[in-house]
Design an enzyme around this catalytic site. Structure first.
Site, PDB file in Angstrom:
ATOM      1  N   SER A   1      71.541 -16.971 107.958  1.00 32.04           N
ATOM      2  CA  SER A   1      70.366 -18.019 109.021  1.00 32.04           C
ATOM      3  C   SER A   1      69.186 -17.613 108.699  1.00 32.04           C
ATOM      4  CB  SER A   1      70.886 -17.979 110.644  1.00 32.04           C
ATOM      5  OG  SER A   1      69.821 -18.185 111.098  1.00 32.04           O
ATOM      6  N   SER A   2      68.012 -17.914 108.703  1.00 32.87           N
ATOM      7  CA  SER A   2      66.204 -17.316 108.998  1.00 32.87           C
ATOM      8  C   SER A   2      66.473 -16.335 110.263  1.00 32.87           C
ATOM      9  CB  SER A   2      65.640 -18.634 108.788  1.00 32.87           C
ATOM     10  OG  SER A   2      66.251 -19.655 110.190  1.00 32.87           O
TER      11      SER A   2
END
Length: 315
Positions: A108-109
């Site tokens: 995930s960013s």
């Protein structure tokens, strides 16, 4: 990839996993291993070990995780850290022992530091502290990505990672307690429209900025990576374009046709000031997104109306 190969999609009942399964089947991959939570508890080491050593898939796609928005992350940090570590450690380690040819871990960013330079490049990872509102989830995802890197180096196995930006689209979670920003706002504005509410209150100032990728584009990227990528360095997956939460809310307001006021509650957290990915490495490797934001938002709302609104809203 060999269309006869056995592919295990962990987390196939979620939005991302479901989109990946649809994409694989569309491309002619039918030898898919799929197990629901009732059939396989991914937090149970023995169950995961027995499953992977018995089935011996050639490819594993790990999109299984406990996920949620700011409220859920802030309310249950211990659960987010523990459950995600358990799930990914079990899958990665026993996939290694099972001789999996390619393991793809979806991160995930949110792993990037809160004060990260923008747009965020892969080399900026761990150059600062993560955003406090999703710290537990970020630490878990960093650990999973690093474990894949170490296995790539130590054992010479193609264990790779990608870090998607914020994902939205059909099959999203519209639960008011655990949903992310797009499904949360779509549902709340739809409900407000139905009852004629004069305003919708939104957490934060509206000034923070986010990037969004349609789930079908992520599925396309996942299949592309399985067939083309062989490096330990994780890759950002996104559009390279971001919008403010205020602009996002206004677009959703227009899409829903809600005519009330949008009120931003600055006493509530914004999260990271900006979270946009630099996707130049992925573009250079050969993959680009295809679905524009307006098209994706329209498709998401149409799915919500057909599958969620009639059955759940205001019940």
């Amino acid at each position: 990839m060999d269309r006869r190969a056995k592919i295990y999609v962990a987390g196939h009942t979620g939005m991302v996993g479901g989109a990946i399964v649809r994409r694989l089947r569309r491309d002619g991959y039918e030898n898919l291993l799929l197990a629901t939570r009732a059939e396989l508890d991914l937090t149970d080491q023995r169950s995961v070990r027995d499953f992977l050593l018995s089935e011996r898939p050639r490819y594993v796609i790990d999109c299984a995780a406990r996920v949620g928005g700011i409220k859920a992350n802030m309310s249950y940090p211990a659960e987010f850290l523990y459950e995600n570590l358990q799930i990914q450690n079990n899958l990665i380690w026993w996939a290694k022992d099972g001789g999996v040819e390619t393991f793809l871990f979806l991160g995930s960013s949110c792993i990037y530091p809160r004060e990260c330079p923008q747009p965020m490049r892969e080399e900026y990872l761990m150059e600062g502290k993560p955003e406090p509102t999703n710290e537990a989830y970020a630490y878990a995802k960093i650990a999973g990505m690093k474990l894949c890197e170490y296995i790539h180096d130590e054992f010479g196995m193609n264990f790779i990672s990608c870090m998607p930006t914020n994902i939205y689209g059909e099959e999203d979670n519209f639960d008011p307690e655990t949903s992310h920003v797009i499904p949360a706002l779509l549902r709340r504005m739809y409900e407000a429209k139905l009852v004629g509410a004069p305003e919708v209150v939104i957490w934060g100032t509206g000034e923070s900025r986010r990037e969004f990728l349609h789930v079908d584009d992520l599925a396309d990227a996942v299949v592309w990576l399985l067939g083309h990528y062989r490096h330990k360095q994780f890759l950002n997956v996104g559009t390279g374009q971001d919008v403010s939460i205020r602009e996002l809310a206004e677009r959703i307001q227009s899409q829903v046709g809600y005519e009330g006021r949008l009120v931003f509650d600055a006493t509530k957290p914004d999260g990271m000031p900006r979270k946009a990915l630099d996707v130049s490495a992925l573009h250079t490797a050969g993959w680009h997104h295809r679905i524009g934001f307006e098209e994706g938002l329209e498709r998401t709302y149409e799915w919500f109306l057909a599958n969620v609104a009639r059955a759940a809203v205001l019940t």
